[in-house]
Motif scaffolding. Structure first.
Motif, short mmCIF file in Angstrom:
data_model
loop_
_atom_site.label_atom_id
_atom_site.label_comp_id
_atom_site.label_asym_id
_atom_site.label_seq_id
_atom_site.Cartn_x
_atom_site.Cartn_y
_atom_site.Cartn_z
N MET A 1 0.84 -1.19 0.00
CA MET A 1 0.00 0.00 0.00
C MET A 1 0.88 1.24 0.00
SD MET A 1 -3.08 0.97 2.62
CE MET A 1 -2.11 0.46 4.04
N ASP A 20 -7.36 5.55 -4.91
CA ASP A 20 -6.13 5.81 -5.67
C ASP A 20 -4.92 5.87 -4.74
OD1 ASP A 20 -4.57 6.26 -7.89
OD2 ASP A 20 -5.02 8.41 -8.00
N SER A 21 -4.78 4.83 -3.93
CA SER A 21 -3.71 4.79 -2.94
C SER A 21 -2.62 3.79 -3.26
CB SER A 21 -4.30 4.48 -1.55
OG SER A 21 -5.19 5.49 -1.14
N ASN A 43 -7.54 1.35 -7.48
CA ASN A 43 -6.28 0.81 -7.00
C ASN A 43 -5.83 -0.31 -7.95
OD1 ASN A 43 -5.37 2.07 -4.28
ND2 ASN A 43 -7.58 1.81 -4.01
N ASN A 65 -10.60 -1.40 -10.34
CA ASN A 65 -9.46 -2.20 -9.94
C ASN A 65 -9.17 -3.23 -11.04
OD1 ASN A 65 -8.31 -1.70 -7.01
ND2 ASN A 65 -10.51 -1.32 -6.87
#
Length: 354
Positions: A1, A20-21, A43, A65
């Motif tokens: 992450m 959007d990490s 993500n 995703n």
């Protein structure tokens, strides 16, 4: 992450949002059992996992995703909204435990098999809205057989904003579907009478879900509003104001009625109410409905204010009326020049009339 994600996490909150990490695995996300809402939009997640203990989760957003299979949803017994749009899913599956699910968004995938929806048949399931536009469904009969037993299903979307399915190019597919699935009220946002239906945008705001239910079907005496609602900041809420205005213009006729809505014009409404022997009764009924809905709107807006107060405190670190630094002022483009949030449309009207 991504390292920046941890800095934004409030471990006491009922909501977790890591948009959007740079997340590649859900195992890297601190998923606490008390959470009510999880948003991991945009993500790099390839697999749904780590949700086994989230039995209180109400809203899950895994859109945008790289998920290829619908799995790992077994423990989500309280889930009401699930957004898996913009992934790589090819088949609907693994939804048999989602008895509380009300809205399922599977748009913009590669789905050509929805037979897994058959497991959601029966009175124990609550699925009301299903979004499937932007997929690869080709067979109308296959779709019919997959959803016909979903007894609570009312709204089905196969085509929207220029994105559809191959079966949508078949002449008469819409009438065939509506005939085969009698519980459907709208298809692609249009009801059985060809009228554009009110969008369910409010479901995108999880905190308002319970209050929409109250607004539509409850009574004003059934909800207790927090006293914090009287201390709310006046944050601009154009989307909420627009939704409320659309609700005010809705037809108050019972579901399934073919009567003309209020938005069809005053002349049609007057004609309907002027029927000999029924005009007084119909007029009283309409007036009572309007009064009741106004009362519900007032209660809903009080709760919106309470939510705005909480959001204002979270974003600024202060309560309304407290001084703030010049740096903070420059970052809040929605505030008035006096340092306080701007009035909503409804409050401005109320103060003006007062």
């Amino acid at each position: 992450m991504a390292s920046s994600g941890g800095d934004r996490i409030n471990f006491d909150s009922l909501e977790l949002s890591l948009i959007d990490s740079g997340i590649h695995s859900m195992r890297d996300v601190p998923l606490s059992p008390h959470l009510h809402s999880v948003n991991l939009h945009s993500n790099y997640i390839q697999r749904i996992e780590g949700l086994e203990r989230l039995r209180n989760l109400l809203h899950l957003d895994l859109s945008a995703n790289q998920i290829a299979r619908m799995s790992g949803l077994e423990g989500l017994v309280s889930l009401k909204t699930l957004n898996l749009s913009c992934n790589l899913i090819t088949a609907v599956e693994g939804v048999d435990s989602l008895r509380s699910l009300v809205r399922l968004n599977l748009s913009y995938n590669q789905i050509d098999d929805v037979s897994g929806l058959r497991s959601m048949g029966g009175s124990g399931y609550q699925l009301v809205q299903l979004e499937l536009h932007g997929n690869k469904l080709r067979n109308v009969t296959h779709l019919q057989r997959s959803v016909v037993m979903c007894s609570s299903l009312r709204h089905l979307v196969l085509s929207q904003d220029g994105s559809s399915n191959p079966l949508c190019h078949q002449t008469g597919y819409d009438q065939e579907l509506l005939s085969a699935v009698p519980q459907l009220e709208t298809l692609n946002g249009v009801d059985r009478y060809g009228r554009r239906a009110l969008p369910a945008d409010v479901m995108d705001v999880p905190e308002l879900e319970a209050y929409l239910d109250f607004l539509v079907s409850g009574g004003s005496n059934n909800v207790s509003i927090s006293s914090d609602a009287q201390q709310q900041p006046n944050v601009k809420t154009p989307k909420i104001d627009q939704m409320l205005e659309r609700f005010r213009q809705r037809d108050f006729a019972p579901r399934g009625s073919t009567s003309v809505s209020a938005t069809d014009g005053d002349s049609n409404t007057s004609s309907r109410l002027a029927t000999p022997g029924k005009s007084r009764k119909a007029e009283d009924k309409l007036e009572s409905a309007v009064t009741e809905q106004d009362s519900r709107l007032a209660e809903l807006e009080k709760e919106i204010r309470r939510l705005q107060l909480a959001q204002f405190k979270m974003q600024t670190g202060r309560s309304p009326g407290q001084p703030r630094s010049p740096a903070a002022s420059s970052q809040r483009g929605e505030l008035c020049s006096d340092g306080e949030p701007a009035l909503t449309q409804r409050e401005a009207e109320t103060r003006s009339s007062g």
